[in-house]
Scaffold this motif. Sequence first.
Motif, PDB file in Angstrom:
ATOM      1  N   THR A 283       0.817  -1.215   0.000  1.00  0.00           N
ATOM      2  CA  THR A 283       0.000   0.000   0.000  1.00  0.00           C
ATOM      3  C   THR A 283       0.853   1.268   0.000  1.00  0.00           C
ATOM      4  OG1 THR A 283      -0.174  -0.087   2.420  1.00  0.00           O
ATOM      5  CG2 THR A 283      -1.947  -1.119   1.153  1.00  0.00           C
TER       6      THR A 283
ATOM      7  N   ASN B  13       2.043   1.690  -3.553  1.00  0.00           N
ATOM      8  CA  ASN B  13       0.903   2.096  -4.382  1.00  0.00           C
ATOM      9  C   ASN B  13       0.558   3.568  -4.172  1.00  0.00           C
ATOM     10  OD1 ASN B  13       0.663  -0.426  -5.523  1.00  0.00           O
ATOM     11  ND2 ASN B  13      -0.888  -1.137  -4.073  1.00  0.00           N
ATOM     12  N   ASP B  14       0.619   4.026  -2.915  1.00  0.00           N
ATOM     13  CA  ASP B  14       0.354   5.441  -2.644  1.00  0.00           C
ATOM     14  C   ASP B  14       1.455   6.332  -3.218  1.00  0.00           C
ATOM     15  OD1 ASP B  14      -2.044   4.957  -1.386  1.00  0.00           O
ATOM     16  OD2 ASP B  14      -1.202   4.994   0.638  1.00  0.00           O
TER      17      ASP B  14
ATOM     18  N   LYS C 131       0.880   7.142  -6.721  1.00  0.00           N
ATOM     19  CA  LYS C 131      -0.147   8.173  -6.931  1.00  0.00           C
ATOM     20  C   LYS C 131       0.416   9.581  -6.764  1.00  0.00           C
ATOM     21  CE  LYS C 131      -3.907   5.328  -5.051  1.00  0.00           C
ATOM     22  NZ  LYS C 131      -4.868   5.224  -3.928  1.00  0.00           N
ATOM     23  N   ARG C 132       1.531   9.690  -6.013  1.00  0.00           N
ATOM     24  CA  ARG C 132       2.124  10.988  -5.723  1.00  0.00           C
ATOM     25  C   ARG C 132       2.872  11.496  -6.959  1.00  0.00           C
ATOM     26  NH1 ARG C 132       5.810  13.582  -6.368  1.00  0.00           N
ATOM     27  NH2 ARG C 132       6.896  11.738  -7.137  1.00  0.00           N
TER      28      ARG C 132
ATOM     29  N   THR D  19      -4.855  16.082   8.201  1.00  0.00           N
ATOM     30  CA  THR D  19      -4.001  15.151   7.456  1.00  0.00           C
ATOM     31  C   THR D  19      -2.574  15.670   7.384  1.00  0.00           C
ATOM     32  OG1 THR D  19      -5.834  14.308   6.106  1.00  0.00           O
ATOM     33  CG2 THR D  19      -3.616  14.067   5.195  1.00  0.00           C
TER      34      THR D  19
ATOM     35  N   THR E   9       0.601  14.016   9.424  1.00  0.00           N
ATOM     36  CA  THR E   9       1.666  13.453   8.590  1.00  0.00           C
ATOM     37  C   THR E   9       3.014  14.044   8.966  1.00  0.00           C
ATOM     38  OG1 THR E   9       0.091  13.162   6.770  1.00  0.00           O
ATOM     39  CG2 THR E   9       2.422  13.048   6.216  1.00  0.00           C
TER      40      THR E   9
ATOM     41  N   THR F  48       2.266  12.413  -0.452  1.00  0.00           N
ATOM     42  CA  THR F  48       1.719  11.067  -0.628  1.00  0.00           C
ATOM     43  C   THR F  48       0.396  10.910   0.113  1.00  0.00           C
ATOM     44  OG1 THR F  48       3.974  10.202  -0.849  1.00  0.00           O
ATOM     45  CG2 THR F  48       2.231   8.604  -0.395  1.00  0.00           C
ATOM     46  N   ALA F  49       0.316  11.465   1.316  1.00  0.00           N
ATOM     47  CA  ALA F  49      -0.933  11.388   2.080  1.00  0.00           C
ATOM     48  C   ALA F  49      -2.057  12.115   1.358  1.00  0.00           C
ATOM     49  CB  ALA F  49      -0.723  11.973   3.473  1.00  0.00           C
TER      50      ALA F  49
ATOM     51  N   ALA G 229      -3.165  10.013  -1.588  1.00  0.00           N
ATOM     52  CA  ALA G 229      -3.986   8.873  -1.152  1.00  0.00           C
ATOM     53  C   ALA G 229      -5.443   9.280  -0.977  1.00  0.00           C
ATOM     54  CB  ALA G 229      -3.428   8.295   0.149  1.00  0.00           C
ATOM     55  N   GLU G 230      -5.682  10.590  -0.767  1.00  0.00           N
ATOM     56  CA  GLU G 230      -7.043  11.108  -0.626  1.00  0.00           C
ATOM     57  C   GLU G 230      -7.517  11.808  -1.905  1.00  0.00           C
ATOM     58  OE1 GLU G 230      -7.505  13.372   2.952  1.00  0.00           O
ATOM     59  OE2 GLU G 230      -6.561  11.835   4.197  1.00  0.00           O
ATOM     60  N   ASN G 231      -6.808  11.514  -3.005  1.00  0.00           N
ATOM     61  CA  ASN G 231      -7.144  12.075  -4.331  1.00  0.00           C
ATOM     62  C   ASN G 231      -7.059  13.602  -4.363  1.00  0.00           C
ATOM     63  OD1 ASN G 231      -7.665   9.544  -5.679  1.00  0.00           O
ATOM     64  ND2 ASN G 231      -9.545   9.428  -4.478  1.00  0.00           N
TER      65      ASN G 231
END
Length: 199
Positions: free
Chosen positions: A4, A7-8, A11-12, A32, A36, A136-137, A140-142
């Motif tokens: 995970t 994977n995150d 996305k970054r 968030t 973080t 990245t965080a 992960a929340e789009n």
Amino acid sequence: MENTVINDLKKRRSIYALGKNVTQTPAEISTTIKETIRQSPTAFNSQTVRAAILFGENSDKVWDIVAETLKEVVPAENFAATKEKIDSFKAGFGTILYFTDTATVKQLENDFPLYAENFGFWAEQALGGAQQAVWTALAAENVGASLQHYNPLIDEKIKEAFNIPDNWLLRAQMPFGSIEAPAGQKEFIPDSDRFLIFE
């Protein structure tokens, strides 16, 4: 590989087409970001990373300062392209200003003289780790983001506009918002140029 974290990290990406169409509230996004950074490691647990989280007119003000400052140094014939780029950051939902607490760094240099020359480097490492973790965080929340560096050109104006403590040294700006267009294809150098593995 099903991981995970990886994977995150995939996305970054640097998202330049930002919008205000996020589903989270400013309070949720702030939580968030704060958590973080709080969980990101620092040498000697020194916690040298500082951040200002800006929304609405306050976020806009950052990019107005950038535009005003660059207008004084960028040739007039090139400024339209520069302004377009700045406006793309301003179009986002908010901005994070990242700082290093220089007072903490100096205190560590005094307290641990054998390591004194390293604390500045370690503070930069801590900042980079926190930036990647936040980026990245958010991903992960789009929520899209990118990392910008208009310091030191804007430092004094930013300090004045937001009453930033003198010992907070501006290091980067992260505009964030809804992802209005995806990032382009990412290319990687060969593993053989990057890694050494000894078994």
